[in-house]
Scaffold this active site. Structure first.
Site, mmCIF file in Angstrom:
data_model
loop_
_atom_site.group_PDB
_atom_site.id
_atom_site.type_symbol
_atom_site.label_atom_id
_atom_site.label_comp_id
_atom_site.label_asym_id
_atom_site.label_seq_id
_atom_site.Cartn_x
_atom_site.Cartn_y
_atom_site.Cartn_z
ATOM 1 N N CYS A 156 5.203 0.801 26.692
ATOM 2 C CA CYS A 156 4.099 -0.052 26.266
ATOM 3 C C CYS A 156 4.395 -0.565 24.872
ATOM 4 O O CYS A 156 5.453 -0.264 24.309
ATOM 5 C CB CYS A 156 2.771 0.686 26.340
ATOM 6 S SG CYS A 156 2.630 1.959 25.119
ATOM 7 N N ASP A 162 -2.852 7.360 15.599
ATOM 8 C CA ASP A 162 -3.870 6.409 16.069
ATOM 9 C C ASP A 162 -4.714 5.843 14.918
ATOM 10 O O ASP A 162 -5.580 4.991 15.151
ATOM 11 C CB ASP A 162 -4.782 7.062 17.117
ATOM 12 C CG ASP A 162 -4.042 7.305 18.422
ATOM 13 O OD1 ASP A 162 -2.946 6.742 18.608
ATOM 14 O OD2 ASP A 162 -4.567 8.060 19.261
ATOM 15 N N ARG A 205 -10.150 -1.550 25.359
ATOM 16 C CA ARG A 205 -9.664 -0.325 25.999
ATOM 17 C C ARG A 205 -10.241 0.909 25.320
ATOM 18 O O ARG A 205 -10.365 1.953 25.965
ATOM 19 C CB ARG A 205 -8.141 -0.246 25.905
ATOM 20 C CG ARG A 205 -7.449 -1.337 26.647
ATOM 21 C CD ARG A 205 -5.986 -1.116 26.624
ATOM 22 N NE ARG A 205 -5.680 0.111 27.343
ATOM 23 C CZ ARG A 205 -4.501 0.416 27.831
ATOM 24 N NH1 ARG A 205 -3.508 -0.407 27.679
ATOM 25 N NH2 ARG A 205 -4.306 1.535 28.471
ATOM 26 N N LYS A 227 -12.625 8.803 23.960
ATOM 27 C CA LYS A 227 -11.834 8.273 25.093
ATOM 28 C C LYS A 227 -10.734 9.252 25.506
ATOM 29 O O LYS A 227 -10.563 9.539 26.688
ATOM 30 C CB LYS A 227 -11.211 6.935 24.678
ATOM 31 C CG LYS A 227 -10.090 6.471 25.570
ATOM 32 C CD LYS A 227 -9.454 5.182 25.107
ATOM 33 C CE LYS A 227 -8.359 5.312 24.068
ATOM 34 N NZ LYS A 227 -6.998 5.590 24.547
ATOM 35 N N ASN A 228 -10.001 9.771 24.526
ATOM 36 C CA ASN A 228 -8.833 10.584 24.874
ATOM 37 C C ASN A 228 -9.185 12.006 25.322
ATOM 38 O O ASN A 228 -8.318 12.751 25.763
ATOM 39 C CB ASN A 228 -7.826 10.589 23.707
ATOM 40 C CG ASN A 228 -7.163 9.227 23.557
ATOM 41 O OD1 ASN A 228 -7.263 8.375 24.445
ATOM 42 N ND2 ASN A 228 -6.497 9.008 22.431
ATOM 43 N N ARG A 245 7.789 5.690 25.292
ATOM 44 C CA ARG A 245 6.876 6.710 25.791
ATOM 45 C C ARG A 245 7.339 7.399 27.081
ATOM 46 O O ARG A 245 6.770 7.193 28.164
ATOM 47 C CB ARG A 245 5.461 6.121 25.953
ATOM 48 C CG ARG A 245 4.970 5.476 24.672
ATOM 49 C CD ARG A 245 3.545 5.053 24.754
ATOM 50 N NE ARG A 245 2.610 6.159 24.695
ATOM 51 C CZ ARG A 245 1.294 6.017 24.845
ATOM 52 N NH1 ARG A 245 0.787 4.827 25.071
ATOM 53 N NH2 ARG A 245 0.496 7.057 24.778
HETATM 54 C C1 EPZ Z 1 -1.868 10.629 23.374
HETATM 55 O O1 EPZ Z 1 -0.831 9.964 24.081
HETATM 56 C C2 EPZ Z 1 -2.949 9.608 23.149
HETATM 57 N N1 EPZ Z 1 -3.427 9.118 24.434
HETATM 58 C C3 EPZ Z 1 -2.423 8.458 22.296
HETATM 59 O O2 EPZ Z 1 -3.520 7.612 22.010
HETATM 60 C C4 EPZ Z 1 -1.884 9.015 20.980
HETATM 61 O O3 EPZ Z 1 -1.302 7.975 20.234
HETATM 62 C C5 EPZ Z 1 -0.847 10.106 21.247
HETATM 63 O O4 EPZ Z 1 -1.404 11.117 22.111
HETATM 64 C C6 EPZ Z 1 -0.356 10.804 19.999
HETATM 65 O O5 EPZ Z 1 -1.443 11.387 19.333
HETATM 66 C C7 EPZ Z 1 -4.289 9.824 25.133
HETATM 67 O O6 EPZ Z 1 -4.680 10.928 24.767
HETATM 68 C C8 EPZ Z 1 -4.820 9.229 26.379
HETATM 69 P P1 EPZ Z 1 2.185 12.247 23.181
HETATM 70 P P2 EPZ Z 1 0.354 10.813 24.716
HETATM 71 O O7 EPZ Z 1 2.767 12.686 24.465
HETATM 72 O O8 EPZ Z 1 -0.135 12.146 25.100
HETATM 73 C C9 EPZ Z 1 6.865 11.852 22.817
HETATM 74 C C10 EPZ Z 1 -4.588 5.525 21.690
HETATM 75 O O9 EPZ Z 1 -4.405 4.523 20.953
HETATM 76 N N2 EPZ Z 1 6.924 12.298 24.213
HETATM 77 O O10 EPZ Z 1 1.419 13.262 22.407
HETATM 78 O O11 EPZ Z 1 1.008 9.970 25.748
HETATM 79 C C11 EPZ Z 1 6.174 10.497 22.673
HETATM 80 O O12 EPZ Z 1 7.058 9.433 22.958
HETATM 81 C C12 EPZ Z 1 -3.440 6.228 22.343
HETATM 82 O O13 EPZ Z 1 -5.710 5.998 21.954
HETATM 83 C C13 EPZ Z 1 8.160 12.626 24.737
HETATM 84 O O14 EPZ Z 1 9.196 12.509 24.087
HETATM 85 O O15 EPZ Z 1 1.296 10.972 23.465
HETATM 86 C C14 EPZ Z 1 5.720 10.562 21.237
HETATM 87 O O16 EPZ Z 1 6.798 10.283 20.403
HETATM 88 C C15 EPZ Z 1 -2.155 5.509 22.312
HETATM 89 N N3 EPZ Z 1 8.204 13.031 26.044
HETATM 90 C C16 EPZ Z 1 5.333 12.030 21.065
HETATM 91 O O17 EPZ Z 1 6.018 12.730 22.117
HETATM 92 C C17 EPZ Z 1 7.085 13.185 26.805
HETATM 93 O O18 EPZ Z 1 7.192 13.586 27.961
HETATM 94 C C18 EPZ Z 1 3.863 12.322 21.167
HETATM 95 O O19 EPZ Z 1 3.311 11.626 22.284
HETATM 96 C C19 EPZ Z 1 5.840 12.884 26.240
HETATM 97 C C20 EPZ Z 1 5.788 12.446 24.928
#
Ligand code: EPZ
Length: 420
Positions: A116, A307, A399, A22-23, A121
């Site tokens: 969420c 995850d 999802r 999915k991701n 996020r």
């Molecule tokens: C991806 O989300 C995945 N989603 C998530 O999977 C997964 O949990 C996450 O990566 C971490 O591995 C998809 O790929 C569609 P991040 P993403 O930006 O990219 C912080 C699932 O269950 N952050 O890597 O949105 C954030 O808050 C889902 O399949 C900032 O601070 O996650 C977190 O603490 C849920 N500022 C960390 O970085 C930003 O601008 C990593 O999040 C962006 C993120």
């Protein structure tokens, strides 16, 4: 609304085929916005999130055809650059159309996704990277409004307080492929899904090096063309199925599974006493003796994935000993703790840690899913529990897990859907 009912206690045995990731698929579908040519994406799982992305592509002017996991995206009559709140608010990954829209059309208006169940996020890193490429950005009425007469390659650091960001790396990479000159992204996410997106972009004519490492280099090109690509296997679905085998004391052969993407998970489970046989394209997991409790800390790839945290907590709930689970990506991603405790688990949350005292057996109970992976954790708990578990709000599960009931049923699980 449907609920899932599970009669626990059956050892899962047999073969199961893992779906496409999915991701990987979500940003890859967004990347089709970078060209007017046809793109063919294979291995697209039939999920609520992939349907949302296809709906978003249609709203942005693309023609989309779906046939048994193969999605063909072609240009429609007119491209639109507005990603509407109604769609983006239902799925965060929609925000990664910002980079490709800006790269291709030089303008984009994309709704901010909001928080969420797993945390606030933010998207500051996405915006930082896009701004550094030279775009004019403002936030108005809940939308990011971006325009750029031209995007220019730049050397940037994209790490945040919680480390690298997967979708920010994707978003910036997709904007940079059509920028003038060279972009270097330092502290880029190394997740296999980022690598898969880069491979697709390269097939479209992009010049990218270093994907899979924390430094990605992108040499901008004038235009991208259509391409065909097969998504990698879903490592989180695979990991969840591995834990389904172990929590039920079972024996499963996973097909379409790249064990190399599961290094941290397999390592922890081997430390706990699980047995694996790795072969090219498949992974065999079997329970042979009672497992030991292990501590885990979630980290960006190649660390233990956030995850998989909820699912691992379910396994540790019925593993003798004390396990400390530390969440370093989303410190509030613990909605499943209270639900597991309703099934008899002994879990105490202390800030970003959960202390799990393994018990002999969980007991089935009505529980509520709160997010995708928490739901998967509850399914695992239900498979192991004595008696009946009823999981409501299973739209979360839909999802991200394709045909999960059918897959588990084929392995022998007593799991079915009922109307609430
Ligand atoms: C991806 O989300 C995945 N989603 C998530 O999977 C997964 O949990 C996450 O990566 C971490 O591995 C998809 O790929 C569609 P991040 P993403 O930006 O990219 C912080 C699932 O269950 N952050 O890597 O949105 C954030 O808050 C889902 O399949 C900032 O601070 O996650 C977190 O603490 C849920 N500022 C960390 O970085 C930003 O601008 C990593 O999040 C962006 C993120």
């Amino acid at each position: 609304m449907d609920k899932l009912v599970i009669e626990g206690g059956v050892r899962l045995r047999g073969e199961v085929t893992v779906s496409g990731a999915k991701n990987s698929v979500l940003p890859i579908l967004a990347a089709t916005l970078l060209t007017d040519d046809a793109c063919i994406i294979k291995g697209v799982p039939d999920l609520r999130d992939t349907s949302t992305m296809l709906k978003l592509l249609r709203s942005l002017g693309k023609n989309v055809e779906v046939d048994k996991g193969v999605v063909t995206v072609t240009a429609g009559k007119a491209a639109n650059y507005i990603a509407d709140y109604k769609i983006v608010s239902t799925m965060r990954a929609s925000f990664c159309v910002l980079g490709p829209l800006l790269g291709k059309l030089k303008k984009a208006r994309v709704s901010l996704p909001g928080g969420c169940a797993i945390g606030t996020r933010p998207v500051d890193l996405h915006l930082k990277g896009i701004k550094l490429l030279g775009a004019d950005l403002k936030v108005e009425g809940g939308y990011v409004i971006a325009k750029a007469s031209k995007l220019t390659g730049v050397h940037m650091y994209l790490g945040g307080v919680y480390g690298s960001s997967v979708l920010a790396t994707d978003n910036v990479m997709m904007a940079a492929v059509l920028a003038h000159g060279k972009t270097v992204i330092e502290s880029a996410a190394c997740e296999p899904e980022v690598v898969d997106l880069a491979e697709f972009l390269i097939k479209m004519g992009a010049k990218i090096k270093g994907h899979g490492t924390p430094i990605i280099e992108i040499e901008g090109v004038r235009h991208l063309h259509g391409a065909a690509h097969t998504a990698i296997a879903d490592r989180i679905e695979a990991g969840t199925l591995i834990l389904a085998a172990l929590i039920t004391k079972g024996d499963i052969l996973l097909k379409n599974c790249n064990y190399r993407h599961l290094g941290a998970v397999i390592d922890k489970l081997e430390e706990a006493g699980a047995q694996f046989t790795r072969t090219e394209g498949s992974l065999h997991v079997r329970y042979q003796k009672p497992l030991n409790a292990v501590n885990i800390t979630t980290l960006p790839y190649p660390g233990f994935p956030t995850d998989m945290q909820a699912q691992m907590m379910s396994l540790m709930s019925v593993t003798s000993g004390i396990s400390v689970i530390t969440e370093k990506i989303y410190p509030d991603r613990f909605m499943h703790v209270a639900e597991l405790n309703r099934m008899g688990a002994h879990i105490q949350r202390e800030g970003p840690h959960a202390i799990v005292e393994g018990i002999k057996e969980l007991s089935g109970a009505p529980v509520m899913a709160s997010d995708l992976r928490a739901s998967a954790g509850l399914v695992l708990a239900g498979l192991a529990a004595r008696g009946k578990t009823q999981i409501s709000r299973i739209y979360h599960l839909e999802r991200g897990y394709e045909n999960i009931e059918e897959k588990l049923q084929k392995l022998g699980a007593k799991i079915w859907r009922e109307r609430e």
